[in-house]
Design an enzyme around this catalytic site. Sequence first.
Site, PDB file in Angstrom:
ATOM      1  N   ASP A 175      39.427  42.906  33.319  1.00 49.33           N
ATOM      2  CA  ASP A 175      39.366  41.321  33.391  1.00 49.33           C
ATOM      3  C   ASP A 175      40.420  40.917  34.118  1.00 49.33           C
ATOM      4  O   ASP A 175      41.545  41.242  33.889  1.00 49.33           O
ATOM      5  CB  ASP A 175      39.048  41.028  32.019  1.00 49.33           C
ATOM      6  CG  ASP A 175      38.554  39.375  31.928  1.00 49.33           C
ATOM      7  OD1 ASP A 175      37.997  39.015  32.818  1.00 49.33           O
ATOM      8  OD2 ASP A 175      38.791  38.822  31.150  1.00 49.33           O
TER       9      ASP A 175
ATOM     10  N   HIS B  42      37.637  41.280  43.090  1.00 54.73           N
ATOM     11  CA  HIS B  42      36.813  42.360  42.555  1.00 54.73           C
ATOM     12  C   HIS B  42      37.001  43.546  43.490  1.00 54.73           C
ATOM     13  O   HIS B  42      37.260  44.688  43.084  1.00 54.73           O
ATOM     14  CB  HIS B  42      35.377  42.154  42.536  1.00 54.73           C
ATOM     15  CG  HIS B  42      34.781  40.931  41.476  1.00 54.73           C
ATOM     16  ND1 HIS B  42      35.284  41.077  40.123  1.00 54.73           N
ATOM     17  CD2 HIS B  42      33.966  40.127  41.771  1.00 54.73           C
ATOM     18  CE1 HIS B  42      34.621  40.088  39.692  1.00 54.73           C
ATOM     19  NE2 HIS B  42      34.206  39.538  40.533  1.00 54.73           N
TER      20      HIS B  42
ATOM     21  N   LEU C 137      38.366  66.084  33.609  1.00 55.15           N
ATOM     22  CA  LEU C 137      38.493  64.625  33.062  1.00 55.15           C
ATOM     23  C   LEU C 137      36.865  64.300  32.947  1.00 55.15           C
ATOM     24  O   LEU C 137      36.252  64.550  33.727  1.00 55.15           O
ATOM     25  CB  LEU C 137      39.346  63.852  34.258  1.00 55.15           C
ATOM     26  CG  LEU C 137      39.383  62.400  34.028  1.00 55.15           C
ATOM     27  CD1 LEU C 137      40.371  61.878  32.847  1.00 55.15           C
ATOM     28  CD2 LEU C 137      39.721  61.674  35.202  1.00 55.15           C
TER      29      LEU C 137
END
Length: 223
Positions: free
Chosen positions: A10, A27, A120
Amino acid sequence: MPAHVGIIMDGNGRWAKKRGLPRSAGHSAGAKVFRRSVEDFRALGVKYLTYYAFSTENWKRPADEVDALMRLLQSYLDDIRKMAQKNTRIFFAGDKSAFSDNIIDRLEEIERVSENNDGLYLCIGLNYGGRAEILRAAKRLSAGDIQNATEDDFERLLYTSPMPSADLIIRTGGEQRLSNFLIWQSAYAELYFTDVLWPDFEKKDIIAALDWFAGRQRRFGGV
Ligand code: FPP
């Protein structure tokens, strides 16, 4: 060390605003940090990562911002696919049907080529919402032996399966809420909030979050 870390990225919009830039620039900067942070977490020994990239509620944003996010996602799919070469299993949590056919094909291809990797586990929430995920799991469960179902059975029907429950949720940008992210999986997660805006989130901030986690006493409802 937490096994599964969830990340709410955020603060992109505020980061851009502070610089007089359009929100889409925040973004873009955030996407770079996403890519770098995966490698930082990998180097630090975290095995399961879930990122909240686009929520079921994000469609309510202005059309130009949604378009910019879709273009950004498309432009990063090659990069995300390359992560598969590092023994990374990549999958997408959420309802993919809302995306264009081209994006859906590429998402499914990335899931396919990486499905046997186990170094991962990288899960990216796209058109993801925790409530929608739980409702979907309940509907899927109702097709089977719902009376004898266990919590593990239910968990296997979530988008994030086979990830374990979340141990640590990190939210940048100063807000202190989950915003419909991993609401089943975070039942006993430690919640870490930082004022750092996502595009400013660096390796030292990851280390600070992991250090904080290491000092927590987890009791899972016991004493
Ligand atoms: C929240 O910041 C962030 C988002 C809604 C998008 C997060 C997406 C990225 C960082 C890109 C990820 C990219 C890939 C390729 C996975 P906000 O816009 O709500 O910020 P604000 O609270 O300051 O307005």
